[in-house]
Write a protein that holds these residues in place. Sequence first.
Motif, short mmCIF file in Angstrom:
data_model
loop_
_atom_site.label_atom_id
_atom_site.label_comp_id
_atom_site.label_asym_id
_atom_site.label_seq_id
_atom_site.Cartn_x
_atom_site.Cartn_y
_atom_site.Cartn_z
N LEU A 213 0.84 -1.21 0.00
CA LEU A 213 0.00 0.00 0.00
C LEU A 213 0.88 1.26 0.00
N GLN A 215 3.91 1.46 -1.08
CA GLN A 215 4.55 1.58 -2.39
C GLN A 215 3.59 2.22 -3.39
N SER A 216 2.34 1.78 -3.30
CA SER A 216 1.33 2.31 -4.21
C SER A 216 1.15 3.81 -4.00
N MET A 217 1.19 4.24 -2.73
CA MET A 217 1.07 5.68 -2.45
C MET A 217 2.29 6.42 -3.01
N MET A 219 4.11 5.58 -5.50
CA MET A 219 4.05 5.60 -6.95
C MET A 219 3.15 6.71 -7.47
N LEU B 55 10.95 0.53 -6.90
CA LEU B 55 10.35 -0.11 -5.73
C LEU B 55 11.29 -1.18 -5.17
N PHE B 86 -0.23 -2.18 -10.28
CA PHE B 86 0.21 -3.35 -9.52
C PHE B 86 -0.55 -4.60 -9.95
N THR B 91 -3.93 -3.85 -3.35
CA THR B 91 -2.92 -3.01 -2.74
C THR B 91 -2.74 -1.69 -3.48
N PHE B 94 -6.29 2.58 -1.85
CA PHE B 94 -6.18 2.77 -0.41
C PHE B 94 -7.07 3.88 0.12
N PHE B 104 -6.07 10.93 -5.98
CA PHE B 104 -4.91 10.98 -5.07
C PHE B 104 -3.65 11.52 -5.76
#
Lengths: 266, 264
Positions: A213, A215-217, A219, B55, B86, B91, B94, B104
């Motif tokens: 999560l 990492q997703s933020m 990105m 990452l 992803f 994931t 959020f 976001f």
Amino acid sequence: MSRISNAANSMAKLDELARQDTWLNRIHPLAKLIVTLLYLVLAVSWKPRQLTGILGMALYPFLLFEIGGLSFKGALYRLRIVLPVVCLVGILNPFFDREPVLTVFGITLTGGVLTMLSLMVKGILTVLASYLLIASTPVESVCGALSMLHIPGILVTEFLLICRYVSVLLDEADRMTQAYALRAPGQKGIARIAWGSMIGQLLLRSMDRAGALYQSMCMRGFQGEKPLFHMKRFRSCDLLYLVIWSAVLILLRVFPVLELVGRLFV
Amino acid sequence: MSHIHIDIADLSFAYEKGSQILDQLTVSFHEHDAVGIIGANGAGKSTFLKLIVGLETAQAGSIRIEEIPVEKKTLPKIREKIGYVFQDSETQLFMTTVREDVAFAPRNYSLPEDEVARRVAHALDLVHITHLADKPVHKLSGGEKKLASIATILSMTPDILLMDEPSIALDPRNRKNLISILNEFDHLKLIASHDLDLIWDTCNRVILMDQGRIAADGLTEEILRNEALLTAHGLELPLSLTNRMVTVQGPADKPPAKSPHRAP
């Protein structure tokens, strides 16, 4: 439905409640946050034996539940675990302070009983006031309001991520218990022998998911320092809400309203 | 206008010492490349994409995006250019509602609120989920989550698109929709997938990976039609290229059932 699913559902329901389109939800989060913080400070500031004064402070949550269209029963149900814990605070006071201070309908109350009751009432009222804020304001908006109050970004981010990761943890726990139950038909709960590995797995899996999560933020432009929240404009009705409630709360704190009302009948 | 390209040289990566995931990979991607990254499970496809966006950190070798080296201090700049979808959309999402999640990135890039709203509306429209805008994320189905996670990336209007198994959980109609979205995206895109038909429909170049190395790099036509090559690396021809005709046999067409206890 398992207890974990219930907990996850309760959180989701609370979030849905916060996203409803009612006049209370539409009030600017900053106004609601300031009123709530003011209420918490004023409610806690009463001396332990000033029970009538503290009871007067109940006006805010009860009135807001009524006019805000929020279910009081629903609140009690959601807070069913927290409220008894709050009530435990001060439970030993009657044993330490046995000095009689008051007689009500022929019953003598000791200082310990009075302080215990006032602590309980303070606890319940502050929990209800916090619930009112959460039930009428999404967590991002609360974080946005905290940012507007210049609370350090790192603290606001921590708060936001804790809220996110609690649901991640519950999700994972729910999946694991479901998978376990499907392979252990007729068994009640989780066998003691599996507890260790379940908890270990739960920790590892939630860390993985929380990491993903994050990492997703990252990105999508999040750099872990300054969370950005979209805050609507602070309107005049928000200011009115803030001013009126602040005035009412200060009045309730300065003048013991219940005592004054009581004197009218004596 | 900058020329979008990725240059990777001698890239090696291992999660643990001794178990090499990527082994001295050297490859370049250019502006209008649509690259399918294929390979059997554990070939290193996802890790490869994660290394490109920083990452994961490579133990050796270098990645340069438009001449910018991928390293900790350049990550914010690089991630502005790259949209990464992803593998697990759980994931990717959020925020509480789809709209908030799609907004976001634009908000994080400090765009004015009307531009954020425009981008969100456009991204939702592209993936045909405008009706889900205000739905809480936890109430979405698997396919809806996938589409929402694609929308969260499209709202960034990235120069480079990286997708890890984008067609997972999509029904045929949404898969078709995804193909048209990918084909409309005119910049560099890298798609790691087991869905070779999706790669066939969307990519002009294919990289076949096996045990952390590039086993083949060439035109989609050449690689996906090469049954011997695919089989040698644990894959099969895309279904659309197989000549096998699957027909449903009626009761009259069925051969008589053989008795398990045949008379000697």
